[in-house]
Design an enzyme around this catalytic site. Structure first.
Site, PDB file in Angstrom:
ATOM      1  CE  LYS A  38      11.549  -3.059  32.991  1.00 52.26           C
ATOM      2  NZ  LYS A  38      12.995  -2.313  33.066  1.00 52.26           N
ATOM      3  CB  SER A  77      15.562  -5.366  31.885  1.00 52.04           C
ATOM      4  OG  SER A  77      15.251  -4.114  32.378  1.00 52.04           O
ATOM      5  CB  SER A 119      17.000  -1.737  31.710  1.00 50.74           C
ATOM      6  OG  SER A 119      17.786  -3.146  32.079  1.00 50.74           O
TER       7      SER A 119
END
Lengths: 488, 99
Positions: free
Chosen positions: A81, A156, A180
């Site tokens: 990420k 997210s 997330s």
């Protein structure tokens, strides 16, 4: 070789690599090719460095050939990420304000993955600064759900979830501040673990809300997720909130070891607003566990009604403080159009942040301002104590909880983007684990009537990841949900 | 001056100044709407009985966290400054702040 190697689990790939039927370089090339063929539909990556990735794979092949394999994940590609620092690679946090930033050092989790030979593969898309539940807030474009590209992958960590689900990567790292990792894992039909607060080092991870953020593994099977968790977890002296606890074993052998547990079902998580298909899938899972010899017990978490409000006060307050560092002076974007030194701050932040990030900074600044501090921030911190006490009381009677991950399956792109409060409410079942510091796992437990994945949520006691992984594995092993893949 | 934003509970200009964020005119109109709706949602915190309850800043607070005082290799100046928007002679350039 099977044309769908990219859907194999890390543990299956390890066997192929060990037998010499596949090399890590071949695997890396398969993923690069797969990524190039689906990225125009998904946009799961913000950047990737083919040469670096193949080079790391080549080194892994060399080690294996010399009989010096470093771990069971040696040679396995892991997507990152784009908020975790990897030396020499870009790090954007999905924001314009960090466009062009190159990490000067490795995060602890990256260092640990390097030490065991993981191949660091690509920087995954995300909502800007991890603020969002749909991955529509990235400066580098929206991400689509591989099960239905007109739908969101969740957020997210939407890039991480979409990349794992579509076979662009074998494993990925995400981060979870209010859901997330788990919400996108659920929307994309994969497995995601939010570790207990303090289990995984936050050193080198860009902070959103420091008292809630945790990095965690995402993969297509519980065994893979456990294997990666085993590598990244454990005390780190560079993170003052890293919990000094002895490392537990999270190998597949140890989590496959069955013991009867007491599972709590909190009634507040099955109320109004829960999709009927999801309710049915969760109830089926509960029946499975009961039949398998676990004891099911109804419990109540009366503070549930406050979790959303507490979360958005605390997370926004911490974000407004953490994001003060983005001022255009030392790194990142700087506005050119400025009158004086102070104007750099206003213009850089005005031009560099997207609208959701601005909204949260404004909200955080408001709740921390002199006249609202007590009524909002301090009060939310006190209610946070009540929420934590509520969980600790329930965990005296049960070993873990089962709930849905989300009230609905993946929604349409644009469906909630005009209504921030509605978007926030899509995290209603996941945020309490962050507020109370608990570990929680999302794993696939079915498909909705329109073919979208449904996630099962196992919430465990702090630092009892092995228990939820073990029960997750038991469910996964008895079903074939992990072998379902999107058509893309 | 009649400004409909004054009816809202949030003083957008003041908060934007505190947050050091320049807002566009469009944002000045749109942000207060969503912020007010969110703040109204926060009102439910008023219902909770928090008498005698200590605030939690962390789920598991740790205190006095120290590590061994060992000399480590720091980032060299060039690497530390590689992301600076403007630099010269190993220093970050900013506009003049004193007359």
């Amino acid at each position: 070789m099977d044309s769908r190697v990219f859907y194999k689990s890390a543990l299956e790939l390890e066997k192929l690599l060990d037998s010499g039927k596949l090399t890590s370089v071949e695997l890396a090339k398969i993923l690069i090719e797969r990524t190039k063929s689906v990225e125009n539909q998904l946009n799961a990556f913000i950047s990737f460095d083919e040469e670096k990735t193949i080079n790391e794979a080549m080194q892994s092949d060399g080690r294996r050939k010399a009989g010096k394999k470093l771990s069971n994940l040696d040679g396995i590609p892991v997507g990152i990420k784009d908020l975790i620092a990897e030396q020499g690679q870009p790090l954007t946090c999905g924001s314009k304000i960090l466009q062009g930033y190159v990490s000067p050092y490795d995060a602890t989790v990256i260092k640990r993955m390097r030490n065991v030979g993981c191949v660091l593969w690509g920087r995954l898309n995300m909502d800007e600064f991890a603020m969002g539940s749909s991955n529509e807030n990235s400066y580098y474009g929206k991400v689509s759900n591989p099960w239905d590209v007109s739908r969101v992958p969740g957020g997210s960590s939407g890039g991480s979830a979409a990349a794992v689900a579509s076979g662009e990567t074998i494993l990925a790292l995400g981060s979870d501040t209010g859901g997330s990792i788990r919400q996108p894992a659920s929307f994309c039909g994969i497995v995601g673990l939010k570790p207990s607060y303090g289990s995984v080092s936050r050193y080198g991870v860009v902070a959103f809300a420091s008292s809630l953020d945790q990095v965690g593994p995402m993969g297509r099977s519980v065994g893979d997720v456990a294997a990666l968790f085993h590598i990244i977890s454990g005390h780190d002296g560079r993170d003052s909130s890293s919990y000094p606890i002895d490392k537990t074993n999270h190998t597949l052998e140890s989590i496959a070891n069955k013991t009867a547990k007491v599972i709590g079902i909190p009634s507040e998580y099955f109320g109004e607003g829960l999709d009927s298909g999801i309710r049915q899938a969760i109830e089926n899972a509960i029946k499975f566990y009961e039949k398998a010899g676990h004891r099911i017990q109804k419990v109540s978490l009366a503070t549930t009604e406050y979790t959303m409000a507490v979360y958005y006060v605390v997370a926004a307050a911490e974000a407004s403080s953490n994001l003060a560092r983005f001022d255009g002076i030392r790194y990142g974007y700087r506005s050119e159009n400025v009158r004086d030194a102070i104007d750099i701050y206003y213009k850089t932040r005005g031009e560099g942040f997207g609208s959701e990030v601005k909204r949260r900074i404004m909200l955080g600044t408001y709740v921390l301002s002199n006249e609202n501090f007590e009524s909002h921030y301090l009060r939310a911190q006190k209610v946070r104590t009540l929420i934590r006490n509520d969980f600790m009381r329930v965990f005296e009677k049960v070993d873990m909880l089962i709930t849905p991950v989300t009230p609905s399956t993946a929604f349409k792109i644009g469906e909630k983007s005009a209504n921030p409060l509605q978007m926030y409410l899509s995290d209603i079942y996941t945020i309490s684990a962050n507020l109370a510091g608990l570990c929680a796992l999302s794993l696939p437990c079915g498909l909705s009537h329109n073919g979208l994945p449904i996630g099962l949520h196992l919430i465990g006691k702090p630092f009892h990841e092995h228990e939820i992984l073990s029960l997750g594995y038991e469910f996964e092993h008895a079903h074939d949900f992990k072998d379902m893949h999107p058509v893309i | 001056m009649k400004d409909k934003n004054l009816d809202h509970s949030i003083n957008i200009e003041n908060i934007a100044t505190l947050a050091r964020i320049h807002l566009t005119n469009k944002e000045k109109v749109e942000l207060p709407k969503s912020l007010d709706e969110i703040l109204e949602y926060f009102d439910k915190l008023g219902k909770a009985n928090v008498e005698g309850i200590e605030p939690s800043a962390h789920a598991f607070p740790l205190y006095d966290i120290l590590r061994e005082d060992e000399v480590d290799v720091p980032l060299d100046t060039k690497t530390a400054l590689q992301n600076a928007p403007k630099q010269r002679n190993d220093q970050i350039i900013v506009p003049k702040i004193v007359e």
